[in-house]
Design a protein around this motif. Structure first.
Motif, PDB file in Angstrom:
ATOM      1  N   UNK A  48      -9.870  -8.449 -11.196  1.00 49.82           N
ATOM      2  CA  UNK A  48      -8.938  -9.558 -11.412  1.00 49.82           C
ATOM      3  C   UNK A  48      -7.641  -9.318 -10.648  1.00 49.82           C
ATOM      4  N   UNK A  49      -7.178 -10.375  -9.961  1.00 53.72           N
ATOM      5  CA  UNK A  49      -5.847 -10.386  -9.359  1.00 53.72           C
ATOM      6  C   UNK A  49      -5.151 -11.683  -9.764  1.00 53.72           C
ATOM      7  N   UNK A  50      -3.857 -11.734  -9.519  1.00 46.16           N
ATOM      8  CA  UNK A  50      -3.107 -12.966  -9.744  1.00 46.16           C
ATOM      9  C   UNK A  50      -2.982 -13.708  -8.430  1.00 46.16           C
ATOM     10  N   UNK A  51      -3.034 -15.026  -8.496  1.00 48.16           N
ATOM     11  CA  UNK A  51      -2.731 -15.825  -7.319  1.00 48.16           C
ATOM     12  C   UNK A  51      -1.222 -15.997  -7.222  1.00 48.16           C
ATOM     13  N   UNK A  52      -0.701 -16.392  -6.072  1.00 50.11           N
ATOM     14  CA  UNK A  52       0.748 -16.575  -5.948  1.00 50.11           C
ATOM     15  C   UNK A  52       1.324 -17.605  -6.925  1.00 50.11           C
ATOM     16  N   UNK A  53       0.501 -18.538  -7.400  1.00 51.25           N
ATOM     17  CA  UNK A  53       0.996 -19.543  -8.350  1.00 51.25           C
ATOM     18  C   UNK A  53       0.678 -19.197  -9.800  1.00 51.25           C
ATOM     19  N   UNK A  54       0.324 -17.924 -10.054  1.00 52.52           N
ATOM     20  CA  UNK A  54       0.200 -17.458 -11.420  1.00 52.52           C
ATOM     21  C   UNK A  54      -1.144 -17.643 -12.085  1.00 52.52           C
ATOM     22  N   UNK A  84     -11.572 -18.537 -12.698  1.00 50.65           N
ATOM     23  CA  UNK A  84     -10.111 -18.578 -12.770  1.00 50.65           C
ATOM     24  C   UNK A  84      -9.661 -18.818 -14.207  1.00 50.65           C
ATOM     25  N   UNK A  85      -8.431 -18.365 -14.496  1.00 54.02           N
ATOM     26  CA  UNK A  85      -7.871 -18.512 -15.840  1.00 54.02           C
ATOM     27  C   UNK A  85      -6.349 -18.473 -15.761  1.00 54.02           C
ATOM     28  N   UNK A  86      -5.692 -19.092 -16.732  1.00 54.35           N
ATOM     29  CA  UNK A  86      -4.240 -19.002 -16.839  1.00 54.35           C
ATOM     30  C   UNK A  86      -3.797 -18.032 -17.932  1.00 54.35           C
ATOM     31  N   UNK A  87      -4.748 -17.615 -18.796  1.00 57.16           N
ATOM     32  CA  UNK A  87      -4.356 -16.765 -19.918  1.00 57.16           C
ATOM     33  C   UNK A  87      -5.280 -15.581 -20.165  1.00 57.16           C
ATOM     34  N   UNK A  88      -6.291 -15.388 -19.321  1.00 56.49           N
ATOM     35  CA  UNK A  88      -7.261 -14.295 -19.406  1.00 56.49           C
ATOM     36  C   UNK A  88      -8.261 -14.454 -20.555  1.00 56.49           C
ATOM     37  N   UNK A  89      -8.108 -15.481 -21.357  1.00 59.97           N
ATOM     38  CA  UNK A  89      -9.040 -15.733 -22.459  1.00 59.97           C
ATOM     39  C   UNK A  89      -9.952 -16.916 -22.180  1.00 59.97           C
ATOM     40  N   UNK A  90      -9.413 -17.952 -21.577  1.00 53.60           N
ATOM     41  CA  UNK A  90     -10.181 -19.167 -21.282  1.00 53.60           C
ATOM     42  C   UNK A  90     -10.404 -19.241 -19.778  1.00 53.60           C
ATOM     43  N   UNK A  91     -11.663 -19.199 -19.396  1.00 50.99           N
ATOM     44  CA  UNK A  91     -12.030 -19.093 -17.987  1.00 50.99           C
ATOM     45  C   UNK A  91     -12.793 -20.313 -17.504  1.00 50.99           C
ATOM     46  N   UNK A  92     -12.576 -20.654 -16.243  1.00 49.61           N
ATOM     47  CA  UNK A  92     -13.338 -21.706 -15.584  1.00 49.61           C
ATOM     48  C   UNK A  92     -14.190 -21.075 -14.494  1.00 49.61           C
TER      49      UNK A  92
END
Length: 332
Positions: free
Chosen positions: A103-109, A129-137
């Motif tokens: 896992x890495x972060x993208x420049x936009x978080x 991808x995910x914004x919170x590490x719990x809910x993934x697409x």
């Protein structure tokens, strides 16, 4: 640090209602290993591979999530956060499962995870991808659209995206207007490019074969194969890639048991990610503890998570495909 290791073991008590089997499984009963780690909100989040005992391919793999405030003691979520489901990816993920996240972060978080889908026949590198590490697409096959689908049904795994350290975060970084990823688990190491961190194009030679950026070496710990470890890191000297090498039964390192996984380092040009400018002569990390020597697969240290946290580097790895351990080093 050995006194605290292994820091995560299989748990026979947690259960999960598998949407594919339509029954309750003990989803991390058999083994836990090969973790990815990131720092979020001042804590280390670990996404780890867990196996049950039901799947016919050594158990079905799902990804769990655990959180720590010291890098050593982790609190686990009771359910997996990523798993095979009745979705378009089921054909690739069932019933071997979802394996070996990075896992890495993208420049936009946004968090970008590469993982391996295994259907029992082929491993395929995928992206989520995910914004919170719990809910993934789930975003699909990493190479699904490249070269008119040429690699859709080819074996691929282990994607290490090139990133830059920003405080405690590892953020994907473009070089020459492209994102880069090292990948593969063969005698040669490969590279791919992307505009968006989701759709990747493996680099090829003029003859259409994959472009190798590093190769295994006879008589060394990586004599059989090379497999990327944690996300590759841009430094002042170039791009550092920690990789896992497997020792061949013939023509390998005679000081290591057959099949040993030990780790080395590669250094690529910071302005030209396909140009290898240096590499370690031998391994810097090898199995030497009982939990690394004996397990589901003996003699394995598989490095996969690297995190700067509270003045130290925390290096997380799978041990004998059975447990998870950590090593630390001071930041310089």
């Amino acid at each position: 640090m050995n006194a605290a290791n292994p820091i995560l073991r299989a748990n026979p008590n947690t259960t999960f209602d598998c949407p594919v089997r339509k029954e309750t499984v003990h989803w991390e009963e058999k083994d836990v290993f090969n973790p990815a780690t990131v720092v979020r909100n001042g804590k280390i989040y670990m996404i780890y591979r867990a196996e049950d005992v039901v799947g016919k391919h050594a158990g079905t793999s799902r990804l769990g999530l655990a959180v720590s405030t010291d890098g050593i003691q982790f609190r686990r979520m009771p359910k997996p956060v990523f798993y095979p489901d009745n979705d378009p990816m089921k054909t690739y993920e069932w019933e071997g499962g979802c394996e070996d996240p990075r896992v890495v972060e993208s420049p936009n978080g946004v968090y970008v995870m590469t993982y391996t889908a295994y259907d029992g026949d082929k491993a395929r590198l995928c992206v989520a991808t995910s914004r919170d590490l719990e809910n993934w697409q789930k975003q699909g096959l990493a190479f699904g659209e490249a070269y008119n689908g040429k690699y859709r049904n080819e074996w691929s795994k282990s994607g290490s995206i090139v990133c830059r350290r920003m405080g405690d975060r590892l953020v994907a970084q473009k070089i020459n207007d492209k994102y880069w990823m090292y990948w593969g688990d063969q005698a040669e190491l490969y590279v791919a490019m992307s505009d968006d961190l989701i759709h990747w194009i493996p680099l090829q030679k003029a003859n259409g074969n994959l472009l190798a950026v590093a190769e295994s070496r006879k008589g060394r710990h990586d004599s059989r194969l090379m497999e990327p470890g944690p996300p590759a890191l841009i430094t002042s000297r170039g791009i550092v890639l920690i990789y896992n090498g497997m020792n061949a039964p013939q023509n390998g390192d005679s000081n290591l048991p057959e099949g040993t996984y030990a780790a080395g380092q590669l250094l690529f040009d910071g302005n030209d990610p396909i140009s290898l400018i240096d590499r370690s002569e031998t391994y810097f990390f090898k199995p030497d503890q009982p939990y690394e020597i004996t397990g589901q697969v003996n003699n394995v240290c598989f490095l996969e998570g690297l995190t700067p946290y509270k003045g130290k580097w925390f290096l997380y790895y799978g041990t004998a495909d059975s447990k998870i351990a950590v090593a630390t080093a001071p930041q310089r």
